[in-house]
Design an enzyme around this catalytic site. Structure first.
Site, PDB file in Angstrom:
ATOM      1  N   ASP A 140       0.859  -1.184   0.000  1.00 18.03           N
ATOM      2  CA  ASP A 140       0.000   0.000   0.000  1.00 18.03           C
ATOM      3  C   ASP A 140       0.894   1.232   0.000  1.00 18.03           C
ATOM      4  OD1 ASP A 140      -2.328   1.755   0.368  1.00 18.03           O
ATOM      5  OD2 ASP A 140      -3.352  -0.073   0.998  1.00 18.03           O
ATOM      6  N   HIS A 161      -2.847   3.043  -4.626  1.00 18.93           N
ATOM      7  CA  HIS A 161      -2.227   2.569  -3.371  1.00 18.93           C
ATOM      8  C   HIS A 161      -0.786   2.102  -3.606  1.00 18.93           C
ATOM      9  CE1 HIS A 161      -5.663   2.996  -0.703  1.00 18.93           C
ATOM     10  NE2 HIS A 161      -6.441   2.530  -1.659  1.00 18.93           N
ATOM     11  N   GLU A 207      -9.744   2.414  -5.198  1.00 19.36           N
ATOM     12  CA  GLU A 207      -9.380   3.783  -4.857  1.00 19.36           C
ATOM     13  C   GLU A 207      -8.170   4.286  -5.651  1.00 19.36           C
ATOM     14  OE1 GLU A 207     -10.917   4.083  -0.294  1.00 19.36           O
ATOM     15  OE2 GLU A 207      -8.977   3.130  -0.589  1.00 19.36           O
TER      16      GLU A 207
HETATM   17  C1  ACM Z   1     -10.819  -0.693   0.457  1.00 17.69           C
HETATM   18  O1  ACM Z   1     -11.365  -0.608   1.574  1.00 17.69           O
HETATM   19  N1  ACM Z   1     -10.182   0.339  -0.061  1.00 17.69           N
HETATM   20  C2  ACM Z   1     -10.871  -1.908  -0.314  1.00 17.69           C
END
Ligand code: ACM
Length: 572
Positions: free
Chosen positions: A202, A273, A346
């Site tokens: 991440d 991420h 995201e």
């Molecule tokens: C997530 O909670 N971004 C998968």
């Protein structure tokens, strides 16, 4: 008998009679059950101090057939625990949508224990039930002193509702040592959960050794400092935070999980991420719009704008990463071991919108927009993984811009993504944040540590239904299972993980395993009564769970900012 998760059927065959284990109790494992015998001897042997010596299953059968009296003294004098794999049980017990090999039958009578599984996994889940029947002290690692170990005469028949019974552990935001990960696997096994979704990369840290890209661990596995509490907090912990697993560590984790019939599904999150990776290799980012060489491994929380550049070089880099991932996490060792999670959640599109290079790429590839560029990334790895006999799974954002052919969806923003994917014929793992994000606060009381989002009580989790009413028939069959997720931004220690995860994961385990009625009809009072015994099991295991009455003083975090949201979460 206070079993959690509740079995399909369990009945005592005598009000009072018990089978007592002793120094002479032997363990006779038939073909396919040898691994479970090793696990039982190691775990129950350690807790009880009993040798549980191996015995020849054929000799035990012959003695049975001859109705021979139990020998006095020596091996077998105190009865036999017999472990058998019987594929016929798998067929008979196969509930729709779940693996019949996980079914088991447990019979305890005067001569000992007969545990039969549809496959080795079924024997293993039956062994977990056996451990619960021995009482909470069977969860310790050494005996407390002399005592007798008794099992009630009973018959249990059981099989899971769902095949995929998952738990996602975020070790990027806060690292957990290998020892901690192994402990979580033991806890999962005790709850009959069988998929560890391992969130390994991440913005805030890269946790998996990739030999051809050594800076991913040298530079991307640690951050100089960390925001304490929610991102709106102005407190920083100025100590560096980091850690990573070597490939051997991960192979060990995979093997340890496999011995417990758990599949580890690794997640390498792309194309968002990815700030930690970009810090290590700045050319992975959108260098025409940001000075990626100046980026740190992020110490703050939220969704970083720094996403991967849509270049061929970036694809090659990640193919290299995934080549090593496939080697560490081999297919064919368990039902779900073909899966590789590629994240896909995201991914802010601002940099791609402003980057001339990304825009040129969109035109060159004949794509409509940035959403399609995200799909292009995911489709590439869908094909790449399929060519290697593997299956792609990603968060529900991978639906935007078109779902890749073979993709399975982790439906997290609610049910909607999962419903759309299932209707389109794709497999789905339901894990809606409104229901089963265990980082959400467990109570509305002001002493909840660093409270995040809406309240999700133990009862809320118990009433979670993975298959929404909009899905019926074949579409519902595409819900291969469900998963609870724990994100670790505000979980700075193993104890904080325990606090968020337990006891709610026990309620989730029952949702995933047991044949529960519709949400409103679920017997939460009955579950709570069974939890009394389960808390004692968790105590014996040393789990720092949230007590029913709220945090103990040292579990509070006064002064650390959270972000509570009032009202019930919207169900979407
Ligand atoms: C997530 O909670 N971004 C998968």
């Amino acid at each position: 008998m206070d079993l959690i998760p509740a079995p399909r059927s369990a009945a005592r065959t005598s009000d009072t009679a018990t089978f007592a284990l002793g120094q002479g109790t032997v363990l006779a494992a038939g073909e396919g059950a040898e691994g479970v015998a090793r696990w039982l001897r190691a775990e129950i042997g350690a807790a009880t101090g009993l040798p549980l010596a191996p015995a020849d299953p054929a000799a035990a059968d012959a003695a049975d057939a001859a109705d021979a009296p139990a020998p006095t003294g020596g091996p077998g004098a105190d009865g036999v625990i017999r472990l058998t794999v019987d594929p016929a049980l798998a067929l008979a017990g196969r509930p729709a949508g779940a693996a019949g090999a996980e079914a088991y039958r447990l019979e305890i009578g005067p001569g000992g224990v007969r545990l039969t599984g549809g496959g080795p996994a079924g024997v293993f889940w039956g062994a977990q039930t056996l451990r619960q029947l021995l009482g909470p002290q069977a969860y310790r690692t050494a005996p407390l002193g002399e005592r007798t170990w008794e099992l009630p005469h009973c018959r249990v028949e059981d099989a899971p509702r769902f095949g995929w019974r998952g738990f996602m552990l975020d070790v990027s935001r806060h690292f957990l040592t290998k020892r901690e990960v192994l402990r979580h696997l033991d806890l999962m096994a005790a709850h009959k959960l069988n998929v560890l979704h391992f969130h390994l990369t991440d913005d805030q840290g890269w946790r998996i050794e990739i030999k051809r890209h050594p800076k991913l661990t040298e530079d991307a596995s640690w951050r100089p400092r960390t925001k304490v509490g929610h991102r709106a907090s102005d407190i920083w912990d100025e100590r560096p935070h980091g850690g990573f697993y070597t490939q051997d560590d991960l192979r060990e984790i995979v093997a340890y999980a496999a011995a417990r019939h758990i599949t580890v599904v690794p997640e390498i999150d792309i194309p968002g991420h990815s700030q930690a990776a970009i810090h290590a290799y700045p050319w992975l980012g959108n260098t025409d719009v940001v000075d990626t060489a100046a980026l740190d491994v992020w110490g703050d929380w939220g969704v970083s704008e720094n996403v991967l550049a849509p270049t061929e070089e970036v694809l090659r880099f990640y193919e290299g990463v995934f080549e090593e991932v496939l080697d560490i996490f081999p297919a064919g060792i368990a039902e779900y071991s073909a899966f590789v999670h590629v994240g896909g959640d995201e991914c802010p599109k601002h940099q791609w919108k402003s980057s001339p290079a990304a825009q040129a790429r969109i035109r060159e590839l004949g794509l409509a927009d940035e959403d399609e560029l995200q799909s292009w990334f995911i489709r590439h790895f869908d094909r790449w993984l399929a060519d290697r006999g593997r299956r792609l799974i990603g968060w529900d954002e991978i639906l935007e811009g078109g779902l890749a052919d073979g993709a399975t969806v982790s439906s997290w923003r609610g049910y909607a993504g999962g419903i759309a994917a299932a209707r389109a014929g794709h497999d789905v793992v339901m894990c809606p944040e409104q229901q089963v994000y265990l980082n959400y606060r467990e109570s509305g009381a002001p002493d909840e540590p660093v409270p995040i989002a809406q309240v999700r009580t133990l009862e809320d989790v118990y009433r979670f239904e993975p298959v929404p009413p909009q899905l019926e028939g074949p579409a519902a069959e595409h819900v291969i299972g469900t998963q609870a997720n724990v994100w670790s931004e505000v979980l700075e220690s193993p104890q904080r993980f325990d606090y968020q995860v337990y006891p709610r994961l026990a309620a989730f385990a029952e949702v995933a395993w047991s044949a529960l009625p519709p949400s409103a009809e679920r017997d939460f009072a009955g579950f709570s009564a069974r939890m009394e015994e389960h808390y004692a099991r968790l105590d014996a295991l040393g789990v720092d769970y949230r007590p029913p009455g709220g945090p103990r003083p040292w579990q509070r975090r006064p002064g650390v900012l959270g972000r509570p949201i009032e009202g019930p979460p919207p169900i979407v």
